[in-house]
Design a protein around this motif. Structure first.
Motif, PDB file in Angstrom:
ATOM      1  N   ASP A   1      38.668 -14.747  38.072  1.00 56.45           N
ATOM      2  CA  ASP A   1      38.395 -15.105  39.464  1.00 56.45           C
ATOM      3  C   ASP A   1      39.708 -15.061  40.233  1.00 56.45           C
ATOM      4  O   ASP A   1      40.694 -15.713  39.850  1.00 56.45           O
TER       5      ASP A   1
ATOM      6  N   LYS B   1      38.478 -13.183  46.726  1.00 54.25           N
ATOM      7  CA  LYS B   1      37.028 -13.033  46.884  1.00 54.25           C
ATOM      8  C   LYS B   1      36.426 -11.993  45.954  1.00 54.25           C
ATOM      9  O   LYS B   1      35.211 -11.961  45.759  1.00 54.25           O
ATOM     10  N   GLU B   2      37.265 -11.131  45.394  1.00 55.33           N
ATOM     11  CA  GLU B   2      36.753 -10.012  44.610  1.00 55.33           C
ATOM     12  C   GLU B   2      36.980 -10.136  43.108  1.00 55.33           C
ATOM     13  O   GLU B   2      36.248  -9.563  42.313  1.00 55.33           O
TER      14      GLU B   2
ATOM     15  N   TYR C   1      38.633 -17.599  45.417  1.00 56.41           N
ATOM     16  CA  TYR C   1      38.517 -18.118  46.778  1.00 56.41           C
ATOM     17  C   TYR C   1      37.346 -19.095  46.864  1.00 56.41           C
ATOM     18  O   TYR C   1      36.304 -18.862  46.264  1.00 56.41           O
ATOM     19  N   PRO C   2      37.494 -20.232  47.560  1.00 55.31           N
ATOM     20  CA  PRO C   2      38.622 -20.607  48.411  1.00 55.31           C
ATOM     21  C   PRO C   2      39.709 -21.442  47.730  1.00 55.31           C
ATOM     22  O   PRO C   2      40.731 -21.733  48.340  1.00 55.31           O
TER      23      PRO C   2
ATOM     24  N   GLN D   1      43.618 -20.263  47.526  1.00 51.36           N
ATOM     25  CA  GLN D   1      44.259 -19.829  48.776  1.00 51.36           C
ATOM     26  C   GLN D   1      45.753 -20.104  48.817  1.00 51.36           C
ATOM     27  O   GLN D   1      46.483 -19.441  49.539  1.00 51.36           O
TER      28      GLN D   1
END
Length: 418
Positions: free
Chosen positions: A6, A9-10, A282-283, A286
């Motif tokens: 992870d 976002k991708e 995400y999130p 960050q």
């Protein structure tokens, strides 16, 4: 073998040795029709009368929600509340973004975490822990911590906390009372709750509630000004809702914590030479401040003198210009700051995060794979890597047949060795 971590976002893929151990939480299946199930849970609460019976027309209702660093399904909860409070005026439904001591949630982030229906029908209040005119002192806890909370939250006729429960590296679990303090607390309250002795306590750790001095004191604050109703969720890797717990704050949160403990706390039979961890994407990944959580999870099963590779995007920097960044730049190395904390009673914002980082670095060598450049990574006293596979090779040249473990979901998995 190729493994997805992870990251942002991708996600990101790495090649790791085939004999590496992979640890994942035991997520439950996502709930179907979560909005309907939220309303059903609210109407059939745990140790509480239903929320519909608590609400009276004309009340000013306050709802605390997580800030931009958390993957809380806010819209599902608030839209359910709008159905229950049918016809409530926009100015009477206040959504408090419980930032604690984090930076303010930006307007762009507000539009990302709330949909247009929520924004159009509620009043969003971004908590600021440092504006004294927006805070009120309610006295002290039994441990002499000042109970300073958001003044507008205090004034609400009906107070509802909403959160999601996951293991937390010093409060035991998230959600529950954390949605009041530190979420809606003043900076003096937050600093006291996170002082050197409390953070240094062995029970201030993952999945521990009983005897945890931080959890116990934030719970005391929530008893001094107790929410009228609480809603906590559990989530899976895709941030889908897997469980809903509503009612009395302490009753529902305890049940949720027990469920998450069974799903997330994973026993291992050994410690590892190298642990590779994400920060749950995400999130949560960050910034570097949040990344320390993933490092802490990895450290639970890393040998003394072993290695950790943290895979965390840090798109928001340290955050830059934050108290944490200033603290990092103020010392030559983390141990220097740890020695300072041991010999002072002064409190500083974010000192707890550097304290934890320093304690982790006393035990393990930490590499960071992120968007931070070499200078910013070095200023944070970490070793930057742009090639995880190369670091694995280098460690393999120093340690014969190193034992390797991977936490693809980061601190969603809390490994431990008995």
């Amino acid at each position: 073998m190729k493994i997805k971590m992870d990251y942002g976002k991708e996600g990101v893929f790495f090649d790791i040795p085939d004999n590496s151990d992979i640890l994942l939480p035991n997520h439950k299946k996502k709930l179907s029709n979560p909005k309907d199930q939220i309303i059903s849970s609210i109407d059939n609460p745990i140790n509480s009368i239903p929320l519909r019976s608590l609400y009276k027309k004309g009340m000013k209702v306050g709802v605390s929600v997580c800030d931009h660093t958390r993957a809380q399904p806010r819209n599902e909860i608030i839209l359910s509340l709008l159905k229950i409070f049918e016809g409530i005026k926009k100015n009477d439904l206040l959504i408090f973004v419980a930032t604690g001591s984090h930076r303010a949630t930006t307007e762009e982030e507000i539009k990302e975490i709330f949909n247009s229906e929520v924004i159009s029908n509620t009043t969003i209040v971004i908590h600021n822990s440092e504006i004294s005119s927006e805070l009120e002192n309610l006295g002290n806890t039994s441990k002499k911590t000042p109970v300073i909370l958001n003044k507008e939250w205090i004034s609400c006729d009906l107070k509802i906390t909403t959160g999601f429960v996951e293991p937390h590296f010093f409060a035991g679990f998230s959600g529950g009372p954390k949605m009041v303090a530190p979420g809606l607390a003043g900076i003096d309250t937050i600093m006291n709750l996170h002082d050197y002795d409390r953070i240094n306590n062995k029970k201030s750790s993952w999945g521990i509630i009983e005897g945890n001095p931080i959890h116990e004191e934030i719970s005391e604050i929530s008893r001094i000004l107790k929410p009228d109703f609480s809603i906590d969720l559990t989530l899976n890797r895709e941030n889908n809702i897997t469980g809903i717990y509503s009612g009395d704050l302490f009753s529902e949160h305890k049940i949720a914590c027990n469920e998450v403990r069974k799903d997330s706390m994973i026993e291992t039979k050994k410690l590892y030479d190298l642990v590779i961890t994400s920060n749950s994407g995400y999130p949560l990944d960050q910034n570097l401040y949040q990344t320390i959580k993933g490092v802490s999870a990895a450290s639970q099963i890393t040998k003394p003198g072993g290695y950790i590779i943290a895979v965390s995007q840090c798109s928001d920097g340290i955050p830059f210009n934050s108290p944490y960044e200033k603290l990092l730049k103020s010392v030559n190395n983390p141990k220097e700051y740890l020695d300072h904390l041991k010999n002072t009673d002064e409190l500083e914002p974010d000192q707890w995060q550097l304290q934890i980082q320093a304690q982790l670095q006393e035990k393990n060598k930490i590499f960071l794979y992120s968007k931070l450049n070499e200078k910013d990574t070095s200023n944070a006293h970490l070793s930057k890597t742009e090639n995880v596979e190369k670091i694995i090779e280098e460690i393999s040249s120093r340690v014969k047949n190193p034992s390797i473990c991977v936490l693809p979901e980061g601190p969603q998995t809390i490994p431990y060795k008995k």
